[in-house]
Design a protein around this motif. Structure first.
Motif, PDB file in Angstrom:
ATOM      1  N   GLU A   1       0.823  -1.218   0.000  1.00  0.00           N
ATOM      2  CA  GLU A   1       0.000   0.000   0.000  1.00  0.00           C
ATOM      3  C   GLU A   1       0.852   1.260   0.000  1.00  0.00           C
ATOM      4  O   GLU A   1       0.398   2.318  -0.431  1.00  0.00           O
ATOM      5  CB  GLU A   1      -0.947  -0.005   1.208  1.00  0.00           C
ATOM      6  CG  GLU A   1      -2.063  -1.031   1.139  1.00  0.00           C
ATOM      7  CD  GLU A   1      -2.999  -0.780  -0.025  1.00  0.00           C
ATOM      8  OE1 GLU A   1      -3.297   0.392  -0.309  1.00  0.00           O
ATOM      9  OE2 GLU A   1      -3.420  -1.763  -0.664  1.00  0.00           O
ATOM     10  N   ARG A   2       2.062   1.163   0.517  1.00  0.00           N
ATOM     11  CA  ARG A   2       2.952   2.326   0.530  1.00  0.00           C
ATOM     12  C   ARG A   2       3.849   2.392  -0.708  1.00  0.00           C
ATOM     13  O   ARG A   2       4.560   3.369  -0.912  1.00  0.00           O
ATOM     14  CB  ARG A   2       3.830   2.293   1.791  1.00  0.00           C
ATOM     15  CG  ARG A   2       3.051   2.437   3.079  1.00  0.00           C
ATOM     16  CD  ARG A   2       3.957   2.257   4.281  1.00  0.00           C
ATOM     17  NE  ARG A   2       4.932   3.325   4.369  1.00  0.00           N
ATOM     18  CZ  ARG A   2       4.750   4.467   5.022  1.00  0.00           C
ATOM     19  NH1 ARG A   2       3.616   4.688   5.639  1.00  0.00           N
ATOM     20  NH2 ARG A   2       5.685   5.384   5.073  1.00  0.00           N
TER      21      ARG A   2
ATOM     22  N   GLN B   1       5.176   2.977  -4.362  1.00  0.00           N
ATOM     23  CA  GLN B   1       4.884   3.989  -5.379  1.00  0.00           C
ATOM     24  C   GLN B   1       5.885   3.883  -6.526  1.00  0.00           C
ATOM     25  O   GLN B   1       7.006   3.426  -6.350  1.00  0.00           O
ATOM     26  CB  GLN B   1       4.973   5.405  -4.787  1.00  0.00           C
ATOM     27  CG  GLN B   1       3.941   5.742  -3.748  1.00  0.00           C
ATOM     28  CD  GLN B   1       4.149   7.150  -3.206  1.00  0.00           C
ATOM     29  OE1 GLN B   1       5.191   7.779  -3.432  1.00  0.00           O
ATOM     30  NE2 GLN B   1       3.154   7.663  -2.501  1.00  0.00           N
ATOM     31  N   ARG B   2       5.426   4.311  -7.686  1.00  0.00           N
ATOM     32  CA  ARG B   2       6.338   4.544  -8.816  1.00  0.00           C
ATOM     33  C   ARG B   2       6.371   6.057  -9.025  1.00  0.00           C
ATOM     34  O   ARG B   2       5.343   6.669  -9.333  1.00  0.00           O
ATOM     35  CB  ARG B   2       5.822   3.837 -10.071  1.00  0.00           C
ATOM     36  CG  ARG B   2       6.535   4.259 -11.350  1.00  0.00           C
ATOM     37  CD  ARG B   2       7.970   3.776 -11.400  1.00  0.00           C
ATOM     38  NE  ARG B   2       8.699   4.377 -12.495  1.00  0.00           N
ATOM     39  CZ  ARG B   2       8.678   3.947 -13.755  1.00  0.00           C
ATOM     40  NH1 ARG B   2       7.953   2.903 -14.083  1.00  0.00           N
ATOM     41  NH2 ARG B   2       9.401   4.555 -14.672  1.00  0.00           N
ATOM     42  N   ARG B   3       7.530   6.652  -8.838  1.00  0.00           N
ATOM     43  CA  ARG B   3       7.664   8.104  -8.929  1.00  0.00           C
ATOM     44  C   ARG B   3       8.216   8.497 -10.298  1.00  0.00           C
ATOM     45  O   ARG B   3       9.306   8.060 -10.676  1.00  0.00           O
ATOM     46  CB  ARG B   3       8.573   8.633  -7.822  1.00  0.00           C
ATOM     47  CG  ARG B   3       8.007   8.443  -6.421  1.00  0.00           C
ATOM     48  CD  ARG B   3       8.877   9.130  -5.396  1.00  0.00           C
ATOM     49  NE  ARG B   3       8.290   9.088  -4.069  1.00  0.00           N
ATOM     50  CZ  ARG B   3       8.795   9.707  -3.000  1.00  0.00           C
ATOM     51  NH1 ARG B   3       9.917  10.407  -3.142  1.00  0.00           N
ATOM     52  NH2 ARG B   3       8.204   9.630  -1.840  1.00  0.00           N
TER      53      ARG B   3
ATOM     54  N   PRO C   1       3.894  10.937  -7.916  1.00  0.00           N
ATOM     55  CA  PRO C   1       3.790   9.596  -7.318  1.00  0.00           C
ATOM     56  C   PRO C   1       2.587   8.824  -7.869  1.00  0.00           C
ATOM     57  O   PRO C   1       1.467   9.331  -7.884  1.00  0.00           O
ATOM     58  CB  PRO C   1       3.619   9.899  -5.824  1.00  0.00           C
ATOM     59  CG  PRO C   1       2.959  11.245  -5.784  1.00  0.00           C
ATOM     60  CD  PRO C   1       3.421  11.995  -7.007  1.00  0.00           C
ATOM     61  N   LEU C   2       2.819   7.618  -8.325  1.00  0.00           N
ATOM     62  CA  LEU C   2       1.753   6.731  -8.789  1.00  0.00           C
ATOM     63  C   LEU C   2       1.723   5.523  -7.862  1.00  0.00           C
ATOM     64  O   LEU C   2       2.673   4.734  -7.819  1.00  0.00           O
ATOM     65  CB  LEU C   2       2.005   6.280 -10.235  1.00  0.00           C
ATOM     66  CG  LEU C   2       2.082   7.386 -11.296  1.00  0.00           C
ATOM     67  CD1 LEU C   2       2.411   6.778 -12.652  1.00  0.00           C
ATOM     68  CD2 LEU C   2       0.784   8.156 -11.357  1.00  0.00           C
ATOM     69  N   LYS C   3       0.638   5.381  -7.115  1.00  0.00           N
ATOM     70  CA  LYS C   3       0.542   4.266  -6.178  1.00  0.00           C
ATOM     71  C   LYS C   3       0.438   2.945  -6.925  1.00  0.00           C
ATOM     72  O   LYS C   3      -0.213   2.863  -7.967  1.00  0.00           O
ATOM     73  CB  LYS C   3      -0.682   4.436  -5.268  1.00  0.00           C
ATOM     74  CG  LYS C   3      -0.513   5.466  -4.168  1.00  0.00           C
ATOM     75  CD  LYS C   3      -1.666   5.377  -3.168  1.00  0.00           C
ATOM     76  CE  LYS C   3      -1.653   4.055  -2.441  1.00  0.00           C
ATOM     77  NZ  LYS C   3      -2.710   3.966  -1.413  1.00  0.00           N
ATOM     78  N   LEU C   4       1.056   1.925  -6.364  1.00  0.00           N
ATOM     79  CA  LEU C   4       0.982   0.601  -6.962  1.00  0.00           C
ATOM     80  C   LEU C   4      -0.456   0.090  -6.956  1.00  0.00           C
ATOM     81  O   LEU C   4      -0.927  -0.505  -7.927  1.00  0.00           O
ATOM     82  CB  LEU C   4       1.894  -0.368  -6.206  1.00  0.00           C
ATOM     83  CG  LEU C   4       2.049  -1.756  -6.810  1.00  0.00           C
ATOM     84  CD1 LEU C   4       2.838  -1.684  -8.106  1.00  0.00           C
ATOM     85  CD2 LEU C   4       2.735  -2.699  -5.835  1.00  0.00           C
TER      86      LEU C   4
ATOM     87  N   THR D   1      -3.685   1.853  -6.767  1.00  0.00           N
ATOM     88  CA  THR D   1      -4.452   3.100  -6.774  1.00  0.00           C
ATOM     89  C   THR D   1      -5.891   2.879  -6.330  1.00  0.00           C
ATOM     90  O   THR D   1      -6.505   3.754  -5.725  1.00  0.00           O
ATOM     91  CB  THR D   1      -4.443   3.719  -8.193  1.00  0.00           C
ATOM     92  OG1 THR D   1      -3.088   3.844  -8.634  1.00  0.00           O
ATOM     93  CG2 THR D   1      -5.095   5.089  -8.201  1.00  0.00           C
TER      94      THR D   1
END
Length: 444
Positions: free
Chosen positions: A239-240, A242-244, A267-270, A272
């Protein structure tokens, strides 16, 4: 260089909670609303023999009935006025969101901003009433066909049950909206969370009792506990994650001053979509059982076969659950994150991704990256939700130690804590501003 906001975030002290009056009011309101919800799960439906229903429920608690009892916070076990919980509202939200992708009128409403959002919410409420009435009437017919559970079966019982359960769902929908606006966190998610957490102690006691009776081995109980801890750690990590994407801003001149180019990250959350896919999938899987209740064991053989195969733990149920989780992972991500809109905003502010042309090419690149990480997010959700469900089905482990329940508990808790930290951060900012004004006044 670390910004002031990052310094404040790093130095957050929950001792400041005693000074944050607004946050304390929100917390107390949230706790009071959730207490009202929990009390409602103990008010039984009129016309039900609780002893006979207890026997019926225990004989079927290992199936899909037990799964939805988990979401209802024990309301189905006690056949309470909140037995439907907010599942009809979630189903209605799914349908409205699906329709916005195919209906030009609804899509135009969605783009109108706050006014359009209110109109769509109103449509969702109307559809919630229809779905709740449909499901509660199906439950009434199912109860009448479950032996001697109903003391006085007939149309009066069906109508009173439909009105009571529908009213309970609408009250919970309103309560969730109040928690969202006047409390902390997402009200709907917190209602589901409180129901699961409230039943966890009894689920743990039941599992230990099974171990004492010899129905579950000590080794299996230890495996379940270790697995639950491992799943929680895995959920927190994912949940934490991210792909930045690196965002570069060019040099700019304001008056006679030249400002150096800056860089930041998108930041793109894995994951979303969060907990929405498993909740939506579980909600939709309730509809076939509601239709089956209307037939009360009658109907074509193919329909009975499908209903049987959709029982909890069956291969068809697991396949449908997996397919719906993957579908809603992509669908909800597409709803909450618009690559074209993000690319346009970057272009307006002069930002660009190095090596990618601003505008349409940037939107395509963001969409490409988002699609790839959403695949990982969907696989993660499938692993977390399906593997424990298989263990539940074949090892008689309580539902509350399944991946879906743990995912909801961990994700909603993390979201609520982040909102509390946000309120504390805002409170600290207000304190700094007041101090700076006082100092400025003294200097004058």
């Amino acid at each position: 260089m670390v910004s002031a906001a990052e310094q404040l975030a790093a130095n957050l002290n929950f001792g400041q909670l005693a000074k944050a009056d607004e946050l304390k009011k929100r917390i107390w309101f949230t706790l009071g609303a959730l207490l009202v919800y929990r009390l409602g799960t103990y008010i039984p439906l009129p016309g039900i023999d609780p002893n006979i229903w207890e026997q019926v429920f225990r004989s079927q608690s290992g199936g899909i009935l037990g799964m939805f009892n988990m979401f209802a916070g024990g309301g189905i076990h006690r056949m309470a006025i909140f037995a439907l919980n907010i599942m009809p509202y979630i189903s209605a939200s799914i349908i409205v969101q699906l329709l916005t992708t195919v209906s030009p009128q609804l899509e135009a409403l969605k783009k109108e901003g706050e006014a359009g959002r209110k109109t769509l919410n109103q449509y969702t409420r109307y559809l919630t009433v229809i779905l709740a009435a449909f499901q509660s009437y199906g439950i009434a017919i199912g109860l009448e066909g479950a032996g001697n559970v109903v003391s006085d079966p007939g149309m009066f019982f069906r109508l009173s049950t439909a009105i009571t359960l529908t009213g309970g769902t609408m009250f919970l929908m309103w309560l969730g909206e109040q928690i969202t606006s006047r409390g902390i966190g997402n009200g709907i998610s917190l209602i589901i969370l409180s129901g699961i957490v409230a039943e966890l102690p009894s689920a743990l006691a039941n599992m230990l009792e099974l171990g004492r009776q010899g129905a579950m081995s000590t080794g299996l109980i230890l495996i379940v506990i270790v697995m639950a801890v491992a799943v929680i750690a895995f959920i927190v990590f994912m949940e934490r994650a991210q792909r930045r994407l690196l965002i570069q801003y060019p040099k700019r001149q304001v008056g006679n001053k030249m400002f150096e180019g800056q860089s930041s990250h998108l930041p793109l959350k894995l994951n979303t979509s969060g907990v929405i896919p498993p909740i939506f999938a579980s909600s939709l899987l309730l509809l076939p059982t509601t239709v089956a209740n209307f037939n009360a064991g009658k109907g074509p053989e193919w329909f009975q076969w499908i209903t049987t195969q959709l029982s909890h733990g069956r291969p068809l149920f697991l396949f449908m659950y997996l397919a719906l989780i993957v579908f809603f992972a992509f669908f909800y991500t597409a709803i909450v994150f618009n690559p074209t809109e993000t690319a346009d905003n970057l272009k307006k502010h002069g930002g660009f991704i190095p090596g990618i042309r601003p505008g349409e090419r940037t939107a395509e690149y963001i969409d490409y990256v988002l699609s790839r990480i959403t695949v990982l997010g969907a696989v993660y959700l499938a692993i977390v939700c399906l593997i424990p469900e298989i263990l539940i089905s074949y090892a008689s482990v309580p539902f509350y130690f399944g991946g879906t329940s743990l995912l909801i508990v961990v994700s909603v808790t993390m979201d609520t804590v982040s909102q509390v930290q946000g309120y504390l951060l805002a409170h600290q900012y207000e304190g700094l501003i007041r101090k700076s004004k006082l100092r400025g006044g003294r200097r004058r």
